[in-house]
Design a protein around this motif. Structure first.
Motif, PDB file in Angstrom:
ATOM      1  N   TYR A  48      24.750  41.349   1.453  1.00 27.79           N
ATOM      2  CA  TYR A  48      26.117  41.593   1.010  1.00 27.79           C
ATOM      3  C   TYR A  48      26.587  40.649  -0.091  1.00 27.79           C
ATOM      4  O   TYR A  48      27.274  41.089  -1.015  1.00 27.79           O
ATOM      5  CB  TYR A  48      27.078  41.558   2.199  1.00 27.79           C
ATOM      6  CG  TYR A  48      26.758  42.591   3.248  1.00 27.79           C
ATOM      7  CD1 TYR A  48      26.389  43.890   2.901  1.00 27.79           C
ATOM      8  CD2 TYR A  48      26.810  42.272   4.591  1.00 27.79           C
ATOM      9  CE1 TYR A  48      26.098  44.835   3.855  1.00 27.79           C
ATOM     10  CE2 TYR A  48      26.518  43.216   5.567  1.00 27.79           C
ATOM     11  CZ  TYR A  48      26.163  44.501   5.194  1.00 27.79           C
ATOM     12  OH  TYR A  48      25.872  45.429   6.139  1.00 27.79           O
ATOM     13  N   GLU A  49      26.255  39.388  -0.003  1.00 27.60           N
ATOM     14  CA  GLU A  49      26.688  38.448  -1.055  1.00 27.60           C
ATOM     15  C   GLU A  49      26.072  38.831  -2.395  1.00 27.60           C
ATOM     16  O   GLU A  49      26.753  38.804  -3.424  1.00 27.60           O
ATOM     17  CB  GLU A  49      26.334  37.006  -0.686  1.00 27.60           C
ATOM     18  CG  GLU A  49      27.165  36.423   0.431  1.00 27.60           C
ATOM     19  CD  GLU A  49      28.619  36.155   0.059  1.00 27.60           C
ATOM     20  OE1 GLU A  49      28.965  36.126  -1.143  1.00 27.60           O
ATOM     21  OE2 GLU A  49      29.424  35.968   0.990  1.00 27.60           O
ATOM     22  N   ARG A  78      33.081  44.090   4.645  1.00 33.43           N
ATOM     23  CA  ARG A  78      31.929  43.700   5.464  1.00 33.43           C
ATOM     24  C   ARG A  78      31.781  42.185   5.548  1.00 33.43           C
ATOM     25  O   ARG A  78      31.268  41.662   6.531  1.00 33.43           O
ATOM     26  CB  ARG A  78      30.655  44.318   4.916  1.00 33.43           C
ATOM     27  CG  ARG A  78      30.618  45.813   5.104  1.00 33.43           C
ATOM     28  CD  ARG A  78      29.354  46.396   4.501  1.00 33.43           C
ATOM     29  NE  ARG A  78      29.497  47.817   4.373  1.00 33.43           N
ATOM     30  CZ  ARG A  78      28.904  48.704   5.157  1.00 33.43           C
ATOM     31  NH1 ARG A  78      28.109  48.297   6.115  1.00 33.43           N
ATOM     32  NH2 ARG A  78      29.090  49.985   4.966  1.00 33.43           N
ATOM     33  N   LEU A  79      32.230  41.492   4.510  1.00 29.54           N
ATOM     34  CA  LEU A  79      32.147  40.032   4.489  1.00 29.54           C
ATOM     35  C   LEU A  79      33.346  39.378   5.170  1.00 29.54           C
ATOM     36  O   LEU A  79      33.473  38.153   5.152  1.00 29.54           O
ATOM     37  CB  LEU A  79      32.036  39.535   3.037  1.00 29.54           C
ATOM     38  CG  LEU A  79      30.716  39.828   2.339  1.00 29.54           C
ATOM     39  CD1 LEU A  79      30.806  39.506   0.853  1.00 29.54           C
ATOM     40  CD2 LEU A  79      29.581  39.040   2.994  1.00 29.54           C
TER      41      LEU A  79
END
Length: 146
Positions: A48-49, A78-79
């Motif tokens: 994700y990052e 999501r984060l």
């Protein structure tokens, strides 16, 4: 609107993954669609990052890319960064008020924030645009650029 950049499909036995293929395509072109699609590939791998970085790069190339703004909102959610996701949703909708995915993502984010009435209002707008829009909610994910 930029064209979709599709990397060459790796041959059988080639160990490159989709994100690597999009990285190669980005080196060859600065097309924001390649950055966006690389972000989608990274999101599908749970990275994700890195996906967020790719969507940010797409927006540096084209700040009017509704797909990249929507995808940024999905990843920010999501984060665990829903307040930032709200801003990304609003930016996507400022660019294209008819983007059903952006309306659905906005509804999802508002729901995560506990603003259920707001989420229902937003999802109602999406349903006005497409009666099947609410079906996108459970599998709400990033979109490749067409």
């Amino acid at each position: 609107m930029p064209r979709l950049t599709t990397p060459e499909t790796p041959r059988k036995g080639d160990k490159r993954d989709a994100s690597r293929a999009y990285t190669d395509a980005i080196v060859e072109t600065l097309d924001p669609a390649a950055h966006n699609n690389r972000g989608v590939a990274l999101e599908r791998q749970g990275r994700y990052e890195e996906a967020l970085t790719a969507f940010s790069a797409a927006l540096l190339s084209d700040n009017e890319d509704v797909y990249a703004w929507n995808n940024r909102a999905v990843i920010l959610t999501r984060l665990g960064r829903p307040q930032e996701a709200v801003l990304a949703c609003r930016q996507a909708l400022a660019i294209d008020r008819s983007c059903i995915f952006a309306w659905v993502t906005y509804g999802m984010v508002l729901g995560r924030l506990g603003n259920y009435q707001g989420a229902e209002r937003v999802l109602a707008v999406a349903e006005d645009l497409d009666p099947q829009a609410r079906a996108l909610y459970p599998g709400n994910s990033t979109m490749t650029r067409a």
